[in-house]
Design a protein around this motif. Sequence first.
Motif, PDB file in Angstrom:
ATOM      1  N   VAL A  52      48.325  36.840  34.011  1.00 41.62           N
ATOM      2  CA  VAL A  52      47.407  35.918  34.679  1.00 41.62           C
ATOM      3  C   VAL A  52      46.811  36.561  35.924  1.00 41.62           C
ATOM      4  O   VAL A  52      45.611  36.426  36.207  1.00 41.62           O
ATOM      5  N   TYR A  53      47.633  37.275  36.656  1.00 42.15           N
ATOM      6  CA  TYR A  53      47.168  37.973  37.867  1.00 42.15           C
ATOM      7  C   TYR A  53      46.017  38.919  37.522  1.00 42.15           C
ATOM      8  O   TYR A  53      44.975  38.925  38.192  1.00 42.15           O
ATOM      9  N   ILE A  54      46.180  39.713  36.482  1.00 38.30           N
ATOM     10  CA  ILE A  54      45.157  40.687  36.087  1.00 38.30           C
ATOM     11  C   ILE A  54      43.876  39.980  35.648  1.00 38.30           C
ATOM     12  O   ILE A  54      42.766  40.370  36.035  1.00 38.30           O
ATOM     13  N   LEU A  55      44.001  38.920  34.831  1.00 33.29           N
ATOM     14  CA  LEU A  55      42.828  38.207  34.333  1.00 33.29           C
ATOM     15  C   LEU A  55      42.019  37.570  35.466  1.00 33.29           C
ATOM     16  O   LEU A  55      40.780  37.605  35.459  1.00 33.29           O
ATOM     17  N   ILE A  56      42.706  36.992  36.429  1.00 34.99           N
ATOM     18  CA  ILE A  56      42.010  36.357  37.555  1.00 34.99           C
ATOM     19  C   ILE A  56      41.236  37.390  38.362  1.00 34.99           C
ATOM     20  O   ILE A  56      40.068  37.184  38.722  1.00 34.99           O
ATOM     21  N   ARG A  57      41.864  38.535  38.631  1.00 33.77           N
ATOM     22  CA  ARG A  57      41.210  39.580  39.424  1.00 33.77           C
ATOM     23  C   ARG A  57      40.026  40.194  38.681  1.00 33.77           C
ATOM     24  O   ARG A  57      39.042  40.598  39.297  1.00 33.77           O
ATOM     25  N   LEU A  58      40.110  40.255  37.351  1.00 39.56           N
ATOM     26  CA  LEU A  58      39.012  40.830  36.570  1.00 39.56           C
ATOM     27  C   LEU A  58      37.798  39.900  36.522  1.00 39.56           C
ATOM     28  O   LEU A  58      36.657  40.362  36.505  1.00 39.56           O
TER      29      LEU A  58
ATOM     30  N   ARG B 110      44.815  31.063  41.826  1.00 40.90           N
ATOM     31  CA  ARG B 110      43.444  30.654  42.127  1.00 40.90           C
ATOM     32  C   ARG B 110      42.711  30.332  40.827  1.00 40.90           C
ATOM     33  O   ARG B 110      42.645  31.151  39.919  1.00 40.90           O
ATOM     34  N   SER B 111      42.128  29.142  40.758  1.00 45.72           N
ATOM     35  CA  SER B 111      41.398  28.719  39.565  1.00 45.72           C
ATOM     36  C   SER B 111      39.930  28.433  39.865  1.00 45.72           C
ATOM     37  O   SER B 111      39.172  28.083  38.963  1.00 45.72           O
ATOM     38  N   MET B 112      39.519  28.577  41.117  1.00 42.63           N
ATOM     39  CA  MET B 112      38.137  28.327  41.514  1.00 42.63           C
ATOM     40  C   MET B 112      37.517  29.587  42.102  1.00 42.63           C
ATOM     41  O   MET B 112      38.210  30.520  42.493  1.00 42.63           O
ATOM     42  N   TYR B 113      36.186  29.574  42.188  1.00 47.24           N
ATOM     43  CA  TYR B 113      35.497  30.644  42.889  1.00 47.24           C
ATOM     44  C   TYR B 113      35.853  30.569  44.369  1.00 47.24           C
ATOM     45  O   TYR B 113      36.186  29.505  44.892  1.00 47.24           O
TER      46      TYR B 113
END
Length: 398
Positions: free
Chosen positions: A174-180, A206-209
Amino acid sequence: MSEIALGSGAPIIALIGFDSNLTAAFAEYNFGNRQTVHFENALKMVSAWVAEKLPIVAIISNSEIMGTAGLTLVETLKKRELPSVPFFLVVNHLNANLRKLALEGGVTDVFRLPLRSAARIEKRVDFLIDNWEGLKNNIETTASIRKIELSKRIFDLIFAGGALLVLSPLFLIVYILIRLESKGPAFYYSLRVGTGYRVFKFYKFRSMYVNADQRIKDLKHLNQYDIDAGDGTKKPIVDHGLCEQCIGYGKCQYPIFADNVQLCEKEFQYTKKASAGSAFFKIKNDPRITKVGAFIRNTSIDELPQLWNVIIGDMSIVGNRPLPLYEAEKLTTDKYILRFAAPAGITGLWQVEKRGKGDMSEDERLMLDNVYAQTYSLKNDLKLILKTIPALFQKENV
């Protein structure tokens, strides 16, 4: 801040977050040989106090009790181990429960705007400063909250610790996907109010911009709780000389010092008409949410970092959901104050009872919170978990 004043060596009464009119008014007050020095916000005051070893003998902060320069600042000063000095608040909103909450949280006294008696304030501030050494140990700073059972705490530690260990690979993915997908940190924390109105750092994926908070002012008319209450019209927003980011809140957002960085937490929007609005803010199909964010919310993965809150004792596995500052301040009446006597939790009674039964009203949610506060125990928690395992990491918009 006046460099000439600071160089005089006179004891300082620090004023935080005052506008020009309030600063000018306090400059006329007679505090004897003490000087008043205005700081734009709490961060600058704390930084100057530490760096310059300022002779601060009292703090007067213009902030609501649940604001970032209110009880949150009191906790920050304690954690920084700065000298204990009288701490006063100048507020717009005050009732008996809020005053009790402030005094139990470490605030020395509260003055309500508009300030009517300069002589009373001068006398009160001078007396407390002069007699602080003898008085500070007699001031109640801890709310009377029912002690959590040792068995419940042991269960929390075992459950949260085991879950963190098993889910660590998922955390990494999840960490990698959010940062990408979008710029910004994968984790974030906001300040939440939990047991006994204690403010703590609430961790999530974090799920928002990153600029999501700036869009709230454009989306208030979509607030589902206001719509459910029959108020679906967008209320006009008046610009009181605030910056673009603060117009939507009606009050300047004061930064606060935390972990050696500047944290900007949304200040509770307080105006004369604030009490007419819903205490909760929720939008269906929220456009501020990222694609990865939508997935982790729908699967409740965004809630998993709260397991760390359980480990460090801020929360329990089962309890009443901790609230943002601006929501908690609207729930200090006798009708709702009971919910804060229970542990803050990842999931709770209302998530279980209402799961799959459609949306719930604000009153229903608060009623179930009060019921849990009166009946919680490890035995009842286990019943809730067994009744519906999927509700354990329930998403916010149940």
